[in-house]
Scaffold this motif. Structure first.
Motif, PDB file in Angstrom:
ATOM      1  N   VAL A 133      10.409   1.267  -4.373  1.00  0.00           N
ATOM      2  CA  VAL A 133       9.003   1.423  -3.992  1.00  0.00           C
ATOM      3  C   VAL A 133       8.883   2.241  -2.710  1.00  0.00           C
ATOM      4  CG1 VAL A 133       6.900   0.214  -3.314  1.00  0.00           C
ATOM      5  CG2 VAL A 133       8.352  -0.726  -5.132  1.00  0.00           C
ATOM      6  N   ASP A 134       9.741   1.938  -1.728  1.00  0.00           N
ATOM      7  CA  ASP A 134       9.706   2.663  -0.456  1.00  0.00           C
ATOM      8  C   ASP A 134      10.016   4.144  -0.660  1.00  0.00           C
ATOM      9  OD1 ASP A 134       9.084   0.306   0.805  1.00  0.00           O
ATOM     10  OD2 ASP A 134      11.140  -0.099   1.478  1.00  0.00           O
ATOM     11  N   ARG A 135      11.032   4.430  -1.505  1.00  0.00           N
ATOM     12  CA  ARG A 135      11.394   5.827  -1.766  1.00  0.00           C
ATOM     13  C   ARG A 135      10.276   6.546  -2.515  1.00  0.00           C
ATOM     14  NH1 ARG A 135      14.966   7.603   1.796  1.00  0.00           N
ATOM     15  NH2 ARG A 135      16.971   6.493   1.724  1.00  0.00           N
ATOM     16  N   ALA A 136       9.620   5.859  -3.417  1.00  0.00           N
ATOM     17  CA  ALA A 136       8.508   6.466  -4.152  1.00  0.00           C
ATOM     18  C   ALA A 136       7.358   6.795  -3.190  1.00  0.00           C
ATOM     19  CB  ALA A 136       8.024   5.533  -5.250  1.00  0.00           C
ATOM     20  N   ASN A 137       7.059   5.845  -2.296  1.00  0.00           N
ATOM     21  CA  ASN A 137       6.032   6.109  -1.283  1.00  0.00           C
ATOM     22  C   ASN A 137       6.428   7.287  -0.396  1.00  0.00           C
ATOM     23  OD1 ASN A 137       4.042   4.124  -1.856  1.00  0.00           O
ATOM     24  ND2 ASN A 137       5.318   2.538  -0.934  1.00  0.00           N
ATOM     25  N   GLY A 138       7.715   7.349  -0.047  1.00  0.00           N
ATOM     26  CA  GLY A 138       8.210   8.439   0.798  1.00  0.00           C
ATOM     27  C   GLY A 138       8.092   9.791   0.107  1.00  0.00           C
ATOM     28  N   LEU A 139       8.388   9.826  -1.203  1.00  0.00           N
ATOM     29  CA  LEU A 139       8.281  11.073  -1.954  1.00  0.00           C
ATOM     30  C   LEU A 139       6.823  11.523  -2.037  1.00  0.00           C
ATOM     31  CD1 LEU A 139       9.238  13.351  -3.739  1.00  0.00           C
ATOM     32  CD2 LEU A 139       9.313  11.749  -5.670  1.00  0.00           C
ATOM     33  N   ALA A 140       5.919  10.602  -2.360  1.00  0.00           N
ATOM     34  CA  ALA A 140       4.501  10.958  -2.443  1.00  0.00           C
ATOM     35  C   ALA A 140       3.994  11.460  -1.095  1.00  0.00           C
ATOM     36  CB  ALA A 140       3.684   9.760  -2.904  1.00  0.00           C
ATOM     37  N   VAL A 318       0.357   8.378  -9.422  1.00  0.00           N
ATOM     38  CA  VAL A 318      -1.002   8.579  -9.934  1.00  0.00           C
ATOM     39  C   VAL A 318      -1.750   9.558  -9.039  1.00  0.00           C
ATOM     40  CG1 VAL A 318      -1.125   6.274 -10.941  1.00  0.00           C
ATOM     41  CG2 VAL A 318      -1.902   6.635  -8.586  1.00  0.00           C
ATOM     42  N   ASP A 319      -2.843  10.087  -9.578  1.00  0.00           N
ATOM     43  CA  ASP A 319      -3.786  10.895  -8.810  1.00  0.00           C
ATOM     44  C   ASP A 319      -4.670   9.929  -8.040  1.00  0.00           C
ATOM     45  OD1 ASP A 319      -5.831  12.516  -7.859  1.00  0.00           O
ATOM     46  OD2 ASP A 319      -5.811  13.822  -9.615  1.00  0.00           O
ATOM     47  N   GLY A 320      -4.542   9.923  -6.724  1.00  0.00           N
ATOM     48  CA  GLY A 320      -5.263   8.952  -5.916  1.00  0.00           C
ATOM     49  C   GLY A 320      -6.763   9.141  -5.895  1.00  0.00           C
ATOM     50  N   ASN A 321      -7.231  10.349  -6.185  1.00  0.00           N
ATOM     51  CA  ASN A 321      -8.678  10.610  -6.160  1.00  0.00           C
ATOM     52  C   ASN A 321      -8.990  11.686  -7.189  1.00  0.00           C
ATOM     53  OD1 ASN A 321     -11.377  10.616  -5.394  1.00  0.00           O
ATOM     54  ND2 ASN A 321     -11.044  12.030  -3.696  1.00  0.00           N
ATOM     55  N   PRO A 322      -8.864  11.340  -8.478  1.00  0.00           N
ATOM     56  CA  PRO A 322      -8.991  12.356  -9.531  1.00  0.00           C
ATOM     57  C   PRO A 322     -10.371  12.996  -9.547  1.00  0.00           C
ATOM     58  CG  PRO A 322      -9.025  10.150 -10.470  1.00  0.00           C
ATOM     59  CD  PRO A 322      -8.651   9.997  -9.037  1.00  0.00           C
ATOM     60  N   PRO A 323     -10.428  14.334  -9.675  1.00  0.00           N
ATOM     61  CA  PRO A 323     -11.724  15.024  -9.718  1.00  0.00           C
ATOM     62  C   PRO A 323     -12.351  14.927 -11.102  1.00  0.00           C
ATOM     63  CG  PRO A 323      -9.961  16.615  -9.955  1.00  0.00           C
ATOM     64  CD  PRO A 323      -9.302  15.279  -9.743  1.00  0.00           C
ATOM     65  N   LEU A 331      -3.564  18.376  -6.723  1.00  0.00           N
ATOM     66  CA  LEU A 331      -2.949  17.072  -6.987  1.00  0.00           C
ATOM     67  C   LEU A 331      -1.932  16.708  -5.922  1.00  0.00           C
ATOM     68  CD1 LEU A 331      -2.445  14.588  -8.749  1.00  0.00           C
ATOM     69  CD2 LEU A 331      -0.906  15.974 -10.168  1.00  0.00           C
ATOM     70  N   ALA A 332      -1.214  17.713  -5.400  1.00  0.00           N
ATOM     71  CA  ALA A 332      -0.191  17.422  -4.390  1.00  0.00           C
ATOM     72  C   ALA A 332      -0.784  16.750  -3.162  1.00  0.00           C
ATOM     73  CB  ALA A 332       0.529  18.714  -3.999  1.00  0.00           C
ATOM     74  N   THR A 333      -2.038  17.054  -2.841  1.00  0.00           N
ATOM     75  CA  THR A 333      -2.672  16.442  -1.666  1.00  0.00           C
ATOM     76  C   THR A 333      -3.215  15.053  -1.974  1.00  0.00           C
ATOM     77  OG1 THR A 333      -4.838  17.415  -2.183  1.00  0.00           O
ATOM     78  CG2 THR A 333      -3.346  18.716  -0.818  1.00  0.00           C
ATOM     79  N   ARG A 334      -3.290  14.700  -3.281  1.00  0.00           N
ATOM     80  CA  ARG A 334      -3.876  13.401  -3.681  1.00  0.00           C
ATOM     81  C   ARG A 334      -2.834  12.441  -4.255  1.00  0.00           C
ATOM     82  NH1 ARG A 334      -7.194  17.212  -6.497  1.00  0.00           N
ATOM     83  NH2 ARG A 334      -6.413  16.388  -8.482  1.00  0.00           N
ATOM     84  N   LEU A 335      -1.588  12.878  -4.369  1.00  0.00           N
ATOM     85  CA  LEU A 335      -0.556  12.075  -5.030  1.00  0.00           C
ATOM     86  C   LEU A 335      -0.339  10.745  -4.324  1.00  0.00           C
ATOM     87  CD1 LEU A 335       1.511  12.189  -7.405  1.00  0.00           C
ATOM     88  CD2 LEU A 335       3.188  12.983  -5.707  1.00  0.00           C
ATOM     89  N   GLN A 336      -0.330   9.668  -5.119  1.00  0.00           N
ATOM     90  CA  GLN A 336      -0.117   8.323  -4.585  1.00  0.00           C
ATOM     91  C   GLN A 336       0.821   7.551  -5.517  1.00  0.00           C
ATOM     92  OE1 GLN A 336      -1.354   7.063  -1.782  1.00  0.00           O
ATOM     93  NE2 GLN A 336      -2.926   8.568  -1.242  1.00  0.00           N
ATOM     94  N   VAL A 337       1.400   6.477  -4.982  1.00  0.00           N
ATOM     95  CA  VAL A 337       2.155   5.536  -5.812  1.00  0.00           C
ATOM     96  C   VAL A 337       1.169   4.517  -6.366  1.00  0.00           C
ATOM     97  CG1 VAL A 337       3.938   3.747  -5.807  1.00  0.00           C
ATOM     98  CG2 VAL A 337       4.293   5.864  -4.516  1.00  0.00           C
ATOM     99  N   ASN A 338       1.329   4.175  -7.610  1.00  0.00           N
ATOM    100  CA  ASN A 338       0.435   3.240  -8.290  1.00  0.00           C
ATOM    101  C   ASN A 338       0.267   1.966  -7.458  1.00  0.00           C
ATOM    102  OD1 ASN A 338      -0.960   1.588 -10.133  1.00  0.00           O
ATOM    103  ND2 ASN A 338       0.073   2.539 -11.874  1.00  0.00           N
ATOM    104  N   SER A 339      -0.970   1.603  -7.207  1.00  0.00           N
ATOM    105  CA  SER A 339      -1.248   0.449  -6.352  1.00  0.00           C
ATOM    106  C   SER A 339      -0.719  -0.860  -6.933  1.00  0.00           C
ATOM    107  CB  SER A 339      -2.752   0.326  -6.099  1.00  0.00           C
ATOM    108  OG  SER A 339      -3.449   0.152  -7.327  1.00  0.00           O
ATOM    109  N   VAL A 340      -0.490  -0.913  -8.262  1.00  0.00           N
ATOM    110  CA  VAL A 340      -0.039  -2.167  -8.860  1.00  0.00           C
ATOM    111  C   VAL A 340       1.372  -2.532  -8.433  1.00  0.00           C
ATOM    112  CG1 VAL A 340      -1.530  -1.866 -10.878  1.00  0.00           C
ATOM    113  CG2 VAL A 340       0.854  -1.073 -10.972  1.00  0.00           C
TER     114      VAL A 340
END
Length: 470
Positions: A133-140, A318-323, A331-340
């Motif tokens: 999870v930490d690495r995924a957050n770091g990549l995003a 996921v797209d943190g704020n999909p248009p 998308l690169a500026t909105r990329l997030q790790v799934n909140s679940v």
């Protein structure tokens, strides 16, 4: 020759040598002044009734090689274009890093794959799950930060371009004012050589900002155009005039000269100068960079979504704020790790859609996640592989983006050599050589002495005539 003629010839010689000495002294005192061109006195023989009676000063000459000046300006302009581009790109690549650097997006992708491999060996280990999870957050975060740096570099290039445009407009107004002064001096047969030096220095500064062509009218006024023929200066400009303008548009901006767009293709329309470098960064380099980052982000979103039990629902990224409508642009500026998965790290073993954790030791979902890194997929970003794994695409992307900067730096260095050679040739031809000017002073001194000697002889002859008369 009569005594009167001899005296007149000697006096004209004294006057010419006086002006020559002043001209040479002026050259020597300005030997280190940037853009100063060596001045010479135009002297011709004077005749009365078919007989020589001395010399006449026609004026002060400023002889330059216009072709050499044109070539020197163009090469300097091509150098400053790549210098500006390299400088703007280095701002971004300092954040990007090399593929092997710790801060690199490519390294972040590799580390996420590594932590999934470690989790595969101990799927029930909570620490290993949290590490994923930490690495995924770091990549995003790395992708967002890199995209933010690209956006900042793009905006900064536009701002620098605006400053260059402002500098050009100020210089053009000054050139217009000098045009009027030079035209007046030409009309009264005055000396306009120093004014022309000032104007050439300003033209040199303009050519560093944008590629220009010039030609001089019969009245001494210069006309300035872009290299593709758009007029920047023809007649007098009012103070504060803006012949070159940057206008905001829905697509970003457009550069206009005389109301006509000139920035559609910087290499074709502008051709050289800092403005070209900034336009290239803002309209070509950074849009490519952002598209590549968006493509990588889209690859992560889709790859992990396809690895889920239901590929129509969100995966790890996921797209943190999909248009609306949906788009991968930005998308690169909105990329997030799934909140679940935040606070529920067991989902990286069981899946984002799992209602309950899988049995300890179950590696089924982890294998699917690892397959995301090992499977080659199609990519459509410019200047990158069409098919690659996520890790290979990330490495290629970083290398490509670093390549934009290194190419600009390489071009800058080669252009610098050419520019320096031509500028040296220009200085050697049109500038001041102090040794040569000192030799001229010695000749002037001898000429002055000869004229003075003639006057002395004529004076003695007059004295003798007066004595004989008495």
């Amino acid at each position: 020759m009569s005594i009167q003629t001899a005296l007149y010839a000697a006096l004209s010689g004294l006057r010419s040598t006086q002006l020559q000495a002043a001209t040479v002294s002026h050259n020597i005192s300005n030997a280190t002044t940037p853009g100063f061109v060596r001045k010479e006195l135009d002297i011709t023989a004077s005749f009365t009734g078919g007989h020589g009676d001395g010399v006449r000063v026609e004026g002060i000459a400023r002889r330059v090689d216009e072709m050499l000046i044109r070539d020197a300006r163009f090469e300097q302009s091509r150098y400053t274009a790549q210098e500006a581009r390299a400088s703007a790109l280095s701002q971004y690549t300092d954040v990007l890093g090399q593929p092997q650097d710790e801060r690199s997006v490519a390294t972040a992708v590799a580390k996420l794959q590594q932590t999934f491999s470690q989790l595969h060996g101990q799927p029930e280990d909570e620490a290993a799950q949290q590490a994923v999870v930490d690495r995924a957050n770091g990549l995003a975060r790395s992708i967002r930060d890199t995209a933010s740096a690209a956006t900042t570099a793009q905006a900064d290039a536009v701002e620098r371009m605006k400053n260059s445009v402002e500098d050009v407009n100020k210089a053009l107004v000054q050139i217009s004012q000098l045009n009027q002064k030079i035209s007046y001096q030409e009309a009264i047969k005055g000396d306009s050589t120093d004014l022309r030096d000032q104007r050439d220095r300003l033209l040199d500064s303009v050519s560093q900002e944008i590629g220009i062509r010039t030609y001089t009218r019969e009245d001494g006024q210069v006309v300035v155009m872009t290299r593709n023929g758009q007029t920047l200066l023809d007649r007098e400009l009012a103070p504060g005039a803006q012949p070159l303008q940057v206008n905001q548009t829905a697509a970003g901006f457009e550069l206009t000269a005389g109301g006509k767009v000139i920035s559609a293709n910087p290499e074709q329309d502008i051709q050289s100068g800092r403005i070209m470098g900034y336009v290239q960064v803002a309209t070509q380099d950074m849009p490519k960079v952002l598209k590549q980052l968006d493509t990588l982000a889209a690859g992560l979103v889709k790859g992990f979504q396809d690895a889920e039990a239901d590929p129509t629902k969100p995966g790890l990224f996921v797209d943190g704020n999909p248009p609306t409508p949906a788009s991968t642009d930005g998308l690169a500026t909105r990329l997030q790790v799934n909140s679940v998965v935040q606070g529920n790290s067991w989902r990286v073993q069981s899946g984002m859609q799992a209602a309950t954790p899988l049995p300890p030791g179950d590696q089924t979902q982890i294998k699917k996640y690892l397959a995301v890194f090992k499977t080659s997929t199609g990519f459509t970003a410019p200047d990158t592989p069409g098919t690659a794994t996520l890790g290979d695409f990330a490495k290629a992307m970083v290398s490509t983006q670093q390549g934009y900067r290194t190419t600009a730096e390489s071009d800058m260095k080669s252009r610098k050599i050419s520019a320096d050679v031509l500028e040296s040739a220009r200085i050697n031809r049109d500038g001041v050589n102090i040794d040569t000017e000192m030799q001229k002073l010695q000749l002037i001194e001898q000429s002055y002495g000869a004229s003075a000697q003639v006057i002395q002889v004529a004076g003695r002859m007059l004295d003798t005539l007066l004595q004989l008369r008495n």
